[in-house]
Scaffold this active site. Structure first.
Site, PDB file in Angstrom:
ATOM      1  CG  ASP A 164       3.172  -8.104   2.647  1.00  0.00           C
ATOM      2  OD1 ASP A 164       3.140  -6.926   3.042  1.00  0.00           O
ATOM      3  OD2 ASP A 164       3.056  -8.422   1.450  1.00  0.00           O
ATOM      4  CG  HIS A 215       3.908   2.465  -3.290  1.00  0.00           C
ATOM      5  ND1 HIS A 215       4.317   1.164  -3.478  1.00  0.00           N
ATOM      6  CD2 HIS A 215       4.224   3.127  -4.429  1.00  0.00           C
ATOM      7  CE1 HIS A 215       4.863   1.049  -4.677  1.00  0.00           C
ATOM      8  NE2 HIS A 215       4.810   2.217  -5.279  1.00  0.00           N
ATOM      9  CG  ASP A 257      -0.556  -1.052  -2.210  1.00  0.00           C
ATOM     10  OD1 ASP A 257      -0.989  -0.367  -3.156  1.00  0.00           O
ATOM     11  OD2 ASP A 257       0.641  -1.028  -1.852  1.00  0.00           O
TER      12      ASP A 257
END
Length: 339
Positions: free
Chosen positions: A224, A283, A288
């Site tokens: 991320d 997703h 999440d």
């Protein structure tokens, strides 16, 4: 963004050395106590590597007893202490050991409990993608969620979510729409990344993060921050934001704390091993993030000290040692534009 993350290698997690196991005593020599109640079974003595204080010998002895308990015995003892009883055997064992250790050390000398930070900001980006994730494809962030976890109350205190308009590949693939649930109409109406980032920063400032309250970012894996945010900042011609340069990779924290291999640190597996089901739509970046926060809450309840274990330095992903000085993230500021 589980689908994309699983197809990419990650930096090897820092593995803390396991403490020496206590040697077994002859049967019948003595009973050990957990919470001032005797437990059946063989006992253990403190090994030559134990701390000199007798309290550590007591902890080592009890750990040996806990190691020999069945899953039903573990659940019964946890229920007796009004602790969570869900999870696989290894998780239950770790939970009971940490509870007993904390109780013994607090009896010896009161210690400051709680987390290293007042708040944890959980982030799980969704990005443009194509089926098979071809290596030449450039991922752009299309959902920026933040879940604000209060480490004192162990509750999700607030959430942020905004969608982002991609610039390089403005048209989403059918695979991306199906995977994330984000439609073309949603991103067409969204702001570009610099404006969304500014909105995130303003949201964090309103909650006095980095000024009145200490905080840290937390992600499910390295990608991320080191991949998606890093690339997006280059696309948007802005410098990498200082508040996101260090973070907690919960996969590393989970693997090291519960002593499980990296293959068992996928989001759905972590939830399963802790006795929880996924809540929401997989997703979805916000869903999440909420489920990652649930894992973080359970880990804090089990005695885990969640702290920074990864950082960005000169555009590269680096591991942060557990012995490094503890620092929270700085007050969020909008990064400057690149020349």
């Amino acid at each position: 963004m589980e689908e994309q993350k699983e197809n990419r290698p990650q930096a090897a997690p820092y593995e803390a050395p396991a403490p020496p196991a206590p040697a077994a005593c002859p049967p019948g020599r003595q009973h050990c106590r957990i919470g001032d109640q005797e437990t059946n079974g063989k006992n253990s003595t403190a090994g030559s590597h134990d701390f000199s204080d007798p309290v550590y010998k007591e902890i080592a002895i009890t750990n040996g007893c806990i190691n020999r308990m069945t899953r039903d015995e573990l659940r019964s003892k946890l229920a007796e202490f009004k602790l969570e009883t869900r999870g696989v055997k290894d998780v239950l064992r770790k939970r009971l050991k940490n509870y007993y250790k904390k109780q013994k050390l607090m009896q010896k000398e009161p210690i400051n409990g709680g987390s290293c930070y007042d708040y944890i900001c959980v982030v799980d980006f969704e990005a443009t993608c194509e089926e098979g994730n071809p290596p030449e494809f450039i991922h752009e962030i299309i959902e920026f969620p933040v879940v604000l976890l209060n480490t004192r109350t162990l509750e999700i205190e607030d959430t942020f979510q905004q969608y982002v308009k991609p610039e390089i590949n403005p048209k989403l693939s059918k695979f991306c729409i199906s995977l994330t649930g984000i439609t073309q109409d949603i991103v067409d109406k969204a702001d570009t990344f610099p404006q969304v980032l500014q909105n995130v920063i303003e949201w964090m400032r309103q909650r006095e993060l980095g000024t009145k309250y200490s905080y840290c970012m937390l992600t499910d894996g390295s990608w991320d921050m080191s991949k998606f945010l890093n690339i997006q900042c280059r696309i948007s011609h802005i410098k990498y934001p200082s508040f996101a340069k260090k973070w907690i990779n919960i996969r590393k924290s989970y693997g090291n704390f519960y002593k499980v291999p990296r293959s068992q640190t996928k989001l759905t597996i972590m939830l399963e091993k802790l006795g929880m089901n996924y809540d929401g739509r997989p997703h979805s970046g916000l869903d999440d993030s909420k489920n990652i926060a649930r894992i973080a809450i359970r880990m804090l309840q089990d005695g885990c000290e969640l702290r920074v274990n990864e950082r960005m330095h000169a555009g590269q992903l680096m591991t942060v040692s557990s012995s490094a000085p503890l620092e929270g993230a700085p007050a969020p500021q909008m990064p400057r534009y690149r020349n």
